[in-house]
Design an enzyme around this catalytic site. Structure first.
Site, mmCIF file in Angstrom:
data_model
loop_
_atom_site.group_PDB
_atom_site.id
_atom_site.type_symbol
_atom_site.label_atom_id
_atom_site.label_comp_id
_atom_site.label_asym_id
_atom_site.label_seq_id
_atom_site.Cartn_x
_atom_site.Cartn_y
_atom_site.Cartn_z
ATOM 1 C CG HIS A 227 -1.932 0.753 1.615
ATOM 2 N ND1 HIS A 227 -1.796 2.341 1.917
ATOM 3 C CD2 HIS A 227 -3.200 0.916 1.238
ATOM 4 C CE1 HIS A 227 -2.573 3.019 1.840
ATOM 5 N NE2 HIS A 227 -3.911 2.225 1.484
ATOM 6 C CG ASP B 11 0.652 -2.410 6.346
ATOM 7 O OD1 ASP B 11 -0.126 -2.463 7.034
ATOM 8 O OD2 ASP B 11 0.529 -1.834 5.068
ATOM 9 C CD GLN C 35 -6.661 -4.340 4.022
ATOM 10 O OE1 GLN C 35 -7.658 -5.236 4.246
ATOM 11 N NE2 GLN C 35 -6.758 -3.074 3.729
ATOM 12 C CE LYS D 145 -7.181 -0.662 6.145
ATOM 13 N NZ LYS D 145 -7.660 0.243 5.271
ATOM 14 C CB CYS E 160 -3.502 3.482 -1.337
ATOM 15 S SG CYS E 160 -4.963 4.818 -1.060
#
Lengths: 158, 418
Positions: free
Chosen positions: B131, B207, B210, B233, B375
């Protein structure tokens, strides 16, 4: 409620399926500007050939959704043969039409007269009026026009 | 409540859906079908209530007042920190730094660790799945410090192509990688990557934005050095995220933002920074958001992450099957074709209908999907598209949502028939 028919008018879909003035012009003598919609990745390139203050040829490149591409295509047919001043006037009128959302989404603040096609002097471009009911798509419709505005300020041989 | 160890059962999605006020609403006269949890998740009533209760019962600034409600507010923040640490499988809650979101967490590492440890010629290894949040902070550093950025490529299925990993890692000081792609749903092999990176003494940032909402997390097992997460999220509010970092790394890092709270002492001559994690939490934190995030963690724990992951895998398999059956070659689903190594993020290309136009028609059917580049423009370029329409599944989605998506896709095909 605004329906899909308000957005996807037949003439818009026609310009999307059969884009006019598609292609590149040689730079120089033509000028070129490139516009991006950072939200969705749509790209439009506008090539202008100007002679004696008249836009003699327009080329449209790039890729994107039906609204951005058809609006650029319709823009190209609207400005070919026009003087720079006339082009700026169309540009201003078009952007005014696209800024209706600032006053109300449904366009019901307009007098019935103003809502009638033909009143703005924009001709076929009136078909894009429905886009203002879909605020997210306004940037799609104005992409080609903002890029045109940029191209007009590029120094060229015309 | 912590039922993390509960054996995975099946998820009662009807009762889950009932917990989410927004999912009860209609749009354009149709029941909403929310398939954009990859962008942000909806919030259960318990999260809204917790934030409301915070403001109506214990609102006070934390780590300051010595009065009852200030102590209660401080305790609420610290218990959220502990709950998050446990949820992530972090060794200690003192290694959890609250940030605005995962983006800020990554920027914190780039500014503080990066500007302390990286100099000209050092290599930062990224992946083509990242991202922009895990790209741009490193490009800023590269521009400022002359750091070299390398990229792990992706294969045709939108998974990392790791055959040249050792070459790419040669000279690398940092590997920054997503645990789950927000475009293709691919799940990179984090442990393998951290082992390879550590073998050349590279630091690893994951990261996990997600990943954490959808899978049981054990960041200790990942072996990473930094992990960035975000609250919104995973059923929590916007405006709150966190950085987990190894204590020895965080302790050696200078502050990122300066201001109140993050100091031990300030004189006219200068300041002494506070210990970790306070050092990195300048200014008043978004307290109600932290409290709301805690409530979302409780909600997820109550259902059990194993159960949620199993549900999503089942639903993703159903979606892949349904979409392939109904649309065949007219529909491209970017990403791994099998549910074994992917999450429930489905990036779609349907015939030659532009994703923007597709999502516009889907919206008329109450179906919310994301259209755009997500993104992740470098990845879009590799996939050969400028945008996709992305449907992302979560715990409150069921087969009827997938069917609604398929019906709406068929309607879009009909509308744009040309």
């Amino acid at each position: 409620m605004a329906g899909l028919e308000d957005l996807y008018r037949e003439i818009i879909l026609d310009h999307y399926r059969n884009p006019r003035n598609r292609g590149e012009l040689e730079v120089p003598p033509a000028t070129m500007a490139e516009g991006f919609n950072p939200l969705c990745g749509d790209e439009v390139r506008v090539y202008l050939q100007v002679a004696d203050g008249i836009i003699t040829e327009v080329g449209i490149g790039g890729q994107g959704c039906s609204i951005s591409q058809s609006s650029a295509s319709m823009m190209s047919t609207a400005v070919v043969g026009k003087s720079i001043d006339e082009t700026r006037s169309v540009l201003r009128k078009f952007k005014e039409m696209m800024s209706i959302h600032e006053h109300g989404l449904e366009g019901d603040h307009l007098s019935p007269d103003e809502n009638q096609p033909g009143r703005s002097g924009l001709g076929d471009l009136e078909a894009l009026r429905g886009v203002v009911k879909f605020p997210v798509r306004i940037k799609c419709a104005t992409l080609g026009w903002n890029t045109l505005e940029q191209a007009l300020t590029e120094p060229g041989d015309g | 409540m912590n039922t993390k160890t509960a054996t995975p059962g099946s998820l009662d999605v009807t009762s889950v859906k009932a917990d989410f006020p927004l999912l009860q609403r209609e749009v354009h006269g149709k029941s909403i079908v929310y398939l954009d949890s990859g962008a942000t998740s909806q919030k259960p009533q318990s999260v809204l209530d917790a934030m409301d209760r915070y403001y109506s019962e214990i609102n006070a600034n934390v780590h300051r007042g010595a009065y009852y409600i200030a102590e209660r507010a401080t305790a609420a923040v610290e218990s959220a920190r502990a709950a998050l640490a446990e949820f992530l499988g972090a060794p200690s809650s003192e290694e959890i730094v609250f940030t605005k979101n995962a983006t800020e967490a990554i920027n914190l590492v780039a500014h503080s660790w990066g500007r302390t440890n990286l100099t000209e010629g050092d290599v930062v290894l990224l992946t083509m799945l990242e991202h922009h949040a895990n790209i741009v902070p490193w490009q800023q550093l590269a521009a400022e410090r002359g750091v070299e950025i390398r990229w792990i490529p992706v294969d045709d299925e939108g998974c990392l192509e790791l055959t040249n990993l050792d070459d790419l890692l040669n000279g690398a000081r940092l590997l920054a990688v997503t645990a789950a792609s927000n475009v293709t749903g691919a799940l990179p092999p984090i442990r393998r990557l951290t082992d390879a990176a550590h073998a050349v003494d590279a630091t690893v940032l994951v990261d996990a934005s997600q990943w954490v909402p959808h899978q049981p997390s054990d960041i200790t097992a990942w072996g990473a050095d930094f992990v960035a997460v975000t609250g919104h999220k995973m059923l929590g509010p916007t405006g709150i995220g966190a950085l987990w970092g190894r204590q020895e790394l965080l302790s050696a890092m200078p502050p990122f933002l300066g201001g109140g709270s993050m100091i031990q002492n300030v004189t006219v001559d200068g300041f002494t920074p506070a210990d970790v994690p306070t050092r990195f939490e300048a200014g008043t934190q978004p307290i109600s958001e932290i409290v709301g995030w805690h409530a979302s963690i409780d909600y997820l724990n109550q259902l059990g992450m194993e159960t949620i992951a199993a549900h999503e895998q089942h639903l993703t398999a159903y979606a892949l099957r349904t979409l392939v059956d109904r649309f065949g070659d007219d529909l491209t689903i970017h990403g791994p074709p099998s549910v074994e190594n992917r999450g429930g993020t489905l990036s779609l290309a349907y015939r030659d209908i532009h994703p923007h136009d597709l999502s516009q028609v889907l919206d008329q059917h109450g179906v919310c999907v994301r259209a755009g580049h997500h993104c992740a423009k470098p990845l879009m370029k590799v996939l050969g598209v400028s945008a996709t329409a992305r449907a992302s599944l979560y715990l409150y989605n069921d087969e009827s949502d997938v069917d609604a998506l398929a019906d709406a896709l068929a309607a879009a095909g009909e509308f744009f028939k040309f």
